[in-house]
Design a protein around this motif. Structure first.
Motif, PDB file in Angstrom:
ATOM      1  N   SER A 109      49.538  72.811  11.155  1.00  0.00           N
ATOM      2  CA  SER A 109      48.886  71.973  12.097  1.00  0.00           C
ATOM      3  C   SER A 109      49.374  70.605  11.536  1.00  0.00           C
ATOM      4  CB  SER A 109      47.633  71.927  12.481  1.00  0.00           C
ATOM      5  OG  SER A 109      46.569  71.903  11.410  1.00  0.00           O
ATOM      6  N   ASP A 110      49.825  70.305  10.387  1.00  0.00           N
ATOM      7  CA  ASP A 110      50.032  68.904   9.823  1.00  0.00           C
ATOM      8  C   ASP A 110      51.149  68.314  10.786  1.00  0.00           C
ATOM      9  OD1 ASP A 110      50.618  66.407   8.592  1.00  0.00           O
ATOM     10  OD2 ASP A 110      50.396  67.534   6.732  1.00  0.00           O
ATOM     11  N   PRO A 111      51.005  67.072  11.272  1.00  0.00           N
ATOM     12  CA  PRO A 111      52.025  66.457  12.324  1.00  0.00           C
ATOM     13  C   PRO A 111      53.119  65.955  11.495  1.00  0.00           C
ATOM     14  CG  PRO A 111      50.158  65.230  12.159  1.00  0.00           C
ATOM     15  CD  PRO A 111      49.568  66.279  11.477  1.00  0.00           C
ATOM     16  N   ALA A 112      53.035  65.835  10.277  1.00  0.00           N
ATOM     17  CA  ALA A 112      54.108  65.334   9.342  1.00  0.00           C
ATOM     18  C   ALA A 112      55.145  66.590   9.259  1.00  0.00           C
ATOM     19  CB  ALA A 112      53.583  64.747   8.083  1.00  0.00           C
ATOM     20  N   LEU A 113      54.756  67.531   9.223  1.00  0.00           N
ATOM     21  CA  LEU A 113      55.806  68.681   9.089  1.00  0.00           C
ATOM     22  C   LEU A 113      56.819  68.981  10.238  1.00  0.00           C
ATOM     23  CD1 LEU A 113      53.379  71.648   7.803  1.00  0.00           C
ATOM     24  CD2 LEU A 113      54.912  70.108   6.460  1.00  0.00           C
ATOM     25  N   PRO A 114      58.013  69.147   9.798  1.00  0.00           N
ATOM     26  CA  PRO A 114      59.014  69.191  10.864  1.00  0.00           C
ATOM     27  C   PRO A 114      58.954  70.469  11.721  1.00  0.00           C
ATOM     28  CG  PRO A 114      59.941  70.187   8.815  1.00  0.00           C
ATOM     29  CD  PRO A 114      58.460  69.752   8.404  1.00  0.00           C
ATOM     30  N   ASP A 115      59.788  70.508  12.699  1.00  0.00           N
ATOM     31  CA  ASP A 115      59.701  71.707  13.582  1.00  0.00           C
ATOM     32  C   ASP A 115      60.801  72.765  13.181  1.00  0.00           C
ATOM     33  OD1 ASP A 115      59.237  73.491  15.635  1.00  0.00           O
ATOM     34  OD2 ASP A 115      60.413  72.227  17.128  1.00  0.00           O
ATOM     35  N   GLY A 116      60.724  73.861  13.416  1.00  0.00           N
ATOM     36  CA  GLY A 116      61.658  74.714  13.046  1.00  0.00           C
ATOM     37  C   GLY A 116      61.219  76.299  13.174  1.00  0.00           C
ATOM     38  N   HIS A 117      62.219  77.126  12.578  1.00  0.00           N
ATOM     39  CA  HIS A 117      61.534  78.476  12.455  1.00  0.00           C
ATOM     40  C   HIS A 117      60.503  78.724  11.564  1.00  0.00           C
ATOM     41  CE1 HIS A 117      62.096  82.875  12.921  1.00  0.00           C
ATOM     42  NE2 HIS A 117      61.810  82.886  11.469  1.00  0.00           N
TER      43      HIS A 117
END
Length: 409
Positions: free
Chosen positions: A357-365
């Motif tokens: 849930s960390d908003p700093a993490l990128p989107d992706g598989h």
């Protein structure tokens, strides 16, 4: 190091289409061999002892196995090699495929070297028979069971089918084709097969296709059946890697792949297909998801000198928003990685400890550990005739939670 003669004989035992042990061409006859067939029409395979009932007019082409009963398909004395087995039954329901127990004993051993549900052994673990022809196992029209696996023995062989399905087997037809031999090479190994199932695999723990086995031999391959957990909806379940620990490996394996469908030679998901050495006879979301797949290590032998262990990671994957939504719904999971499309900014969540849930993490598989109903048959050769693994699970453990194929109108 494995000696060349052992390596060569393993290849011949597993893969030669005509003569398994003598190494000659099909137009040559090795000395000391005799061909025998065992069937209900000649239950001992004895010379000149076939087709005796009803004056030779097909008086005993099949047998019957009552509920809880057992039928000895073959009881052979002496040294030989089973080259082919064929059988069929009239009831090929999921209960019959999982409830009939196939056992094989070599050289008078009290514990079977082969112990598996009949359906799972012949690549029908998802409860559905489909036409197939592989290098080792086949069902030409989805109505029979055929094995081409070479099975040598030195002092005797016994093959038994036990009916734990809860219904009588009114019709079972079979034949066991083998050769008597004067002797086997000293380094010829015994065929083994072992089945196991976990109704719900443990988060973060690999499923043991083959628990640690001591001895010298060859891992011939595996058939795996996955009944997906509907809590994960229709997200991909097969991101797990196959790991093979050899000869002293403990925490880290020597052999490791890159994903489940990768292990059986395909990519980017897994549809239904049948090839000689790898395939997926059943691959469908019907009935909440049923998958059976296999890999045979014939062109790429996996040999071991002292011990082996084979496992499959229990991991799925989907786009990050989908995984987050499943997590919020309470689906049991442990996020593992986020792949934004390259190694750049690839996130190893087990290492960096960041929550999904960390908003700093990128989107992706996003890959995540998950829990499904998984069963497998491990096929291998070993330098001893007796079974070396726990006994087959009881009928209730085998039959609970089966999923019948969805019959479309």
């Amino acid at each position: 190091m494995i000696r060349l003669p052992l390596f060569a004989s393993l290849l011949l035992l597993a893969a030669a289409p005509a003569t398994a042990q003598d190494g000659d061409e099909p137009y040559r006859i090795a000395p000391g061999q005799e061909t025998r067939w065992i069937s209900p029409e000649n239950p001992t395979g004895a010379k000149g002892a076939g087709a005796r009932e009803n004056k030779g007019g097909k008086g005993h082409a099949f047998d019957t196995i009552p509920v809880g009963g057992a039928l000895t398909l073959a009881a052979i004395e002496g040294s030989g090699i089973i080259d082919r087995m064929w059988m069929t039954i009239e009831d090929r329901s999921p209960e019959a495929l999982r409830g009939l127990k196939l056992e094989m004993f070599w050289d008078g051993a009290a514990v079977p070297a082969v112990s598996a549900p009949l359906g799972d052994f012949f690549l029908h673990g998802a409860g559905e028979m489909t036409p197939m022809e592989t290098a080792l196992l086949a069902s030409p029209e989805g109505r029979s069971f055929v094995s081409y696996i070479k099975m040598p023995f030195r002092r005797g062989a016994r093959i038994v089918v036990t009916n734990d399905s809860g219904k009588p087997v009114n019709l079972i037809f079979f034949d066991i084709n083998y050769r008597t031999v004067a002797r086997l090479p000293a380094d010829a190994l015994y065929f083994h097969a072992w089945w196991s199932r976990e109704r719900a695999t443990t988060l973060g723990r690999d499923f043991p296709i083959l628990p640690r086995v001591a001895g010298r031999g060859r891992f011939l391959g595996a058939s795996v059946t996955v009944l997906t957990n509907p809590i994960y909806e229709k997200t991909w379940w097969g991101e797990g890697e196959v790991k093979i620990r050899l000869d002293g490996d403990r925490a880290d394996p020597t052999l490791v792949g890159t994903g489940t469908e990768d292990y059986i030679g395909t990519a980017w998901g897994q549809g239904a297909y049948v090839n000689r050495y790898q395939g997926a006879p059943v691959a469908t979301w019907d009935g909440d998801g049923r998958w059976t797949f296999y890999r045979f290590h014939i062109p790429d032998p996996v040999v071991f000198a002292r011990e082996i262990e084979v496992s499959l990671q229990q991991m799925g994957g989907a786009r990050k928003p989908i995984v987050l939504a499943l997590q919020k719904k309470g689906a049991p999971m442990i996020p593992v990685t986020i792949d934004p499309g390259s190694r750049t900014n690839f996130q190893q969540l087990l290492t960096n400890g960041k929550p999904l849930s960390d908003p700093a993490l990128p989107d992706g598989h996003t890959n995540y550990y998950r829990s499904d109903d998984v069963a497998a048959v491990a096929y291998f050769y070993l330098d001893r005739p007796g079974g070396v693994l726990p006994p087959l699970a009881d009928p209730a453990a085998r039959l609970t939670g089966l999923r019948a194929p969805v019959r479309k109108p």
